[in-house]
Design an enzyme around this catalytic site. Structure first.
Site, PDB file in Angstrom:
ATOM      1  N   HIS A 266      51.598  29.700 -36.198  1.00 14.67           N
ATOM      2  CA  HIS A 266      52.377  29.253 -35.045  1.00 14.67           C
ATOM      3  C   HIS A 266      53.796  29.813 -35.119  1.00 14.67           C
ATOM      4  O   HIS A 266      54.386  29.865 -36.204  1.00 14.67           O
ATOM      5  CB  HIS A 266      52.442  27.723 -34.987  1.00 14.67           C
ATOM      6  CG  HIS A 266      51.108  27.071 -34.806  1.00 14.67           C
ATOM      7  ND1 HIS A 266      50.247  26.837 -35.863  1.00 14.67           N
ATOM      8  CD2 HIS A 266      50.479  26.614 -33.691  1.00 14.67           C
ATOM      9  CE1 HIS A 266      49.146  26.262 -35.410  1.00 14.67           C
ATOM     10  NE2 HIS A 266      49.255  26.113 -34.101  1.00 14.67           N
TER      11      HIS A 266
ATOM     12  N   ASP B 253      50.407  30.947 -32.117  1.00 13.99           N
ATOM     13  CA  ASP B 253      50.221  30.091 -30.943  1.00 13.99           C
ATOM     14  C   ASP B 253      51.522  29.400 -30.519  1.00 13.99           C
ATOM     15  O   ASP B 253      52.432  29.189 -31.329  1.00 13.99           O
ATOM     16  CB  ASP B 253      49.183  29.005 -31.234  1.00 13.99           C
ATOM     17  CG  ASP B 253      47.762  29.554 -31.214  1.00 13.99           C
ATOM     18  OD1 ASP B 253      47.606  30.782 -31.107  1.00 13.99           O
ATOM     19  OD2 ASP B 253      46.817  28.740 -31.321  1.00 13.99           O
TER      20      ASP B 253
END
Length: 728
Positions: A247, A95
């Site tokens: 992430h 992300d």
């Protein structure tokens, strides 16, 4: 001085059109720079920690099969279903990227271990780093939307949701020429975390054709818990399939990269495949190729973002330059003006062995100065120094010459000529002068009784060729007048003290200056090569080896422009004329002797402080606006106030040196915000005129005659030759 102007009714409209056009192009440039900064700020929106920013709501409206279902939620076409991944299939998801530092490292690890993943990118980051999105697609990874700038959609309107999706897609179209059907909401978690606020958003997202992907293994790598802990949290149990959340942006991701390099071979050894989401589901690719107009729109968007990045980088450098220039200039002004004041205010200070008592000729070039000329001439008649006065009427149409002749004052002569401009008028007056010391002033200026005496005293030094006086704003009661008053006292007069010490005074003001006639004749007199004949002649004198000094007590009161249009006209001519003069005398940079000294000291200082610094100064205010809107607001405002404080200290010091009242400094902050922008636009227009080869006409200011002579009755202190007859 000015050229003749038409009296036809269309003239005002033509002037307004010209003024509008002058404002238009610089304003467009300023607007473009602001747009670039705003775009840059827009795509640099901060991404917060990856957790919900508000308390979660109830779950009454969320179907139980969704809460207890898998991480892939399908609400397309009115469906309400969820999917799990088959056993031994893992979908790694990243992300908040792409990030220029960490995403390439993640991609390198995935490539090394022959693994695919899904990158849920934000539009802001994809717009800034399109080459990384292209690499993701090229290396077989899948892309999903993570909104444009990462808001919590649970608290947004449908209109905002649509905008976030469309802008995110636009960034993908520009970066890689694709659209995607995968979506992950910011601050999402497991399916059982769905609540009555997020579920309607998921339903609406599905109605727009998107498959919502959450996760069932969260590495929580954003907390940086350690490599082993990241691996533990990301590992499913019992060989089950999973969507794993990691992430590749939003902070320091070195633990993520290290964990990934161990995690991939570890789970591959246990029989896991790392695939795209659609590969893991045996479904068609989520990517759709984009062509035609949509592709070009996306490219245009990415180009604009890249241009804003490059432009902002240049502007940041320019801001650093202007910061240094402002501090250096104020430092030099403060120290050198103090040294100048200390030198000339010593009780034993003398310009020469004896005071200058020889008469001087005062030249008053005038074009349509009927409202001001009587005050000007009468102020000269009160002079404490013997003078002759020559008023050169440059083809006035308002009876300026007749007014002077009607005064019938001794020692005052009128010379008439056809309209030819100020340099020609001064040269005509110089040819009629009877004395070697020549004082020049404007037709709207008044002298104090001691002005001429103070102005000629430096000529006791045989090396002095010209003297700059202390010009002051007489009509300072208006806001524009007060701003110019600050500028005259702080900028012009502190500058002249500084340049006097450095022996590179760039300009003898047209309102109050004195010259040695022999020095003028050696450099060919006043030239009309530039629109700033006062700057041109001063530079020529420096190059010829003459010293140019500043006489602080030689005060003259001039009428400053009272409207924006008049101020524009005056400063436009000054700015453009100064640039012309710098260009004309550019050879001084490579010459030897006095010319070379001025070229290597004076020209760089004039260019930096009078051309570059004013052009860049508005960046201080532009970045103030940028910082207030996009942050950090506190530090930005504090920095701006710091610059203002430095200016206020310098201004207060200048006012004290000139013995001026401090009350006018109340308008200093507003001057810095508004007046500086006007000066920027004027200077930018001058640059444009210079670069395009335009020729600026002389702009005549409309006078009001509000500046009065300091004494009402003339004194009979005149030089030889009291002939009152006009000279043709």
């Amino acid at each position: 001085m000015a050229t003749r102007t038409s009296r036809h009714g269309g003239a005002p409209r033509a002037r307004r059109r010209r003024l509008s056009m002058r404002f238009l192009l610089p304003s467009l440039v300023l607007a473009a720079l602001m747009a670039m900064l705003m775009l840059r700020g827009f795509v640099h929106s901060e991404i917060l920690a990856d957790h919900r920013v508000r308390p979660e709501a109830a779950t009454d409206k969320v179907p139980e099969k969704i809460l207890s279902g898998g991480p892939i939620i399908d609400t397309r076409g009115g469906r309400e279903t969820s999917l799990d991944l088959p056993d031994h299939r893992l979908v790694l998801t990243f992300d908040d990227g792409p990030d220029p530092k960490w995403t390439p490292k993640v991609l390198d690890v995935l490539k090394r271990h022959h693994a695919h993943a899904v990158f849920f990118v934000t539009g802001t980051m994809a717009s800034r780093y399109p080459e990384l999105v292209r690499r993701m697609v090229r290396e077989g990874h899948e892309i999903g939307l993570h909104t444009f700038n990462h808001p919590d959609l649970s608290y947004q309107s449908k209109r905002r949701i649509d905008w976030e999706l469309s802008q995110n897609q636009l960034a993908l179209e520009g970066a890689a020429g694709i659209r995607t059907s995968l979506f992950r909401p910011p601050y999402s978690s497991f399916a059982d975390a769905m609540d009555d606020r997020s579920w309607p958003v998921t339903q609406y997202i599905g109605s727009r054709g998107y498959l919502t992907v959450v996760n069932n293994r969260d590495s929580e790598d954003w907390q940086k818990p350690g490599v082993d802990e990241i691996i533990r949290r990301a590992t499913p149990r019992g060989g089950r399939g999973a969507v794993v959340l990691m992430h590749d942006s939003g902070g320091d991701r070195h633990q993520t990269v290290q964990a990934l390099d161990r995690y991939l071979p570890l789970l591959q050894h246990r029989g896991y495949d790392f695939e795209n989401l659609t590969e893991a589901l045996d479904a068609p690719s989520a990517h759709t190729r984009v062509t035609g107009l949509d592709r070009w729109k996306g490219r245009a968007w990415v180009f604009a973002v890249r241009a804003s990045e490059e432009t902002t980088g240049v502007l940041v450098v320019c801001l650093a330059v202007i910061g240094v220039l402002v501090l250096v200039r104020f430092g030099l002004m403060f120290v050198l003006s103090w040294a100048h004041a200390r030198r000339v205010r010593r009780r034993d200070f003398r310009w020469g062995p004896t005071p200058v008592t020889e008469p001087a000729t005062v030249l008053v070039p005038a074009y349509n100065e009927a409202k001001c000329i009587e005050s000007t001439v009468r102020s000269l008649m009160a002079s404490e120094h013997p003078i002759e006065i020559i008023v050169i009427d440059d083809g006035s149409s308002d009876g300026t010459a007749l007014i002077v002749e009607g005064l019938r004052l001794p020692g005052v002569r009128v010379v008439r000529q056809h309209n030819a401009g100020k340099p020609a008028a001064l040269n005509r007056g110089l040819a009629n002068a009877r004395h070697d010391l020549v004082v020049m002033m404007d037709g709207d200026t008044v002298f104090e009784p001691a002005t001429v005496r103070e102005l000629v005293q430096p000529f006791a030094d045989p090396g002095v060729g010209a003297v700059a006086g202390n010009a002051k704003v007489g009509n300072r009661d208006s806001m524009i007048g007060a701003w110019q008053h600050i500028e005259y006292v702080m900028g012009f007069n502190l500058d002249r003290r500084m340049y006097d010490i450095l022996r590179c005074m760039p300009t003898i003001p047209g309102a109050v200056g004195a010259f040695r006639r022999s020095a003028l004749e050696r450099v060919g007199g006043m030239s009309d090569d530039t629109l700033a004949e006062d700057t041109d002649i001063t530079m020529a004198l420096h190059r010829d080896g003459w010293r140019v000094v500043y006489a602080e007590k030689a005060r003259a009161w001039t009428e400053a422009p009272e409207t924006v249009q008049q101020l524009w006209s005056q400063r436009y001519r000054w700015s453009y004329g100064t640039m012309q003069a710098i260009w004309k005398h550019r050879r001084a940079l490579v010459e030897r002797g006095p010319s070379g000294r001025f070229g290597r000291v004076g020209l760089p200082l004039v260019s930096l402080f009078m051309v570059v610094a004013p052009l860049l100064a508005p960046l201080i205010d532009v970045f103030l606006l940028y910082g207030v809107v996009f942050g950090p607001t506190g530090r930005t405002v504090l920095a701006w106030l710091g610059v203002l404080a430095v200016q206020a200290v310098c201004a207060a010091y200048a006012f004290r040196l000139d013995r001026e009242r401090m009350t006018h400094l109340v308008s200093l902050p507003l001057q810095q915000i508004l007046y500086r922008q006007l000066m920027y636009v004027v200077l930018l227009q001058s640059w444009i005129t210079a670069l395009t080869g335009g020729r600026l006409r002389w702009q005549k200011l409309r006078r009001t005659g509000v500046v009065e002579a300091p004494v009402p009755m003339p004194r009979q202190r005149i030089g030889s030759g009291n002939d009152r007859r006009p000279v043709g």
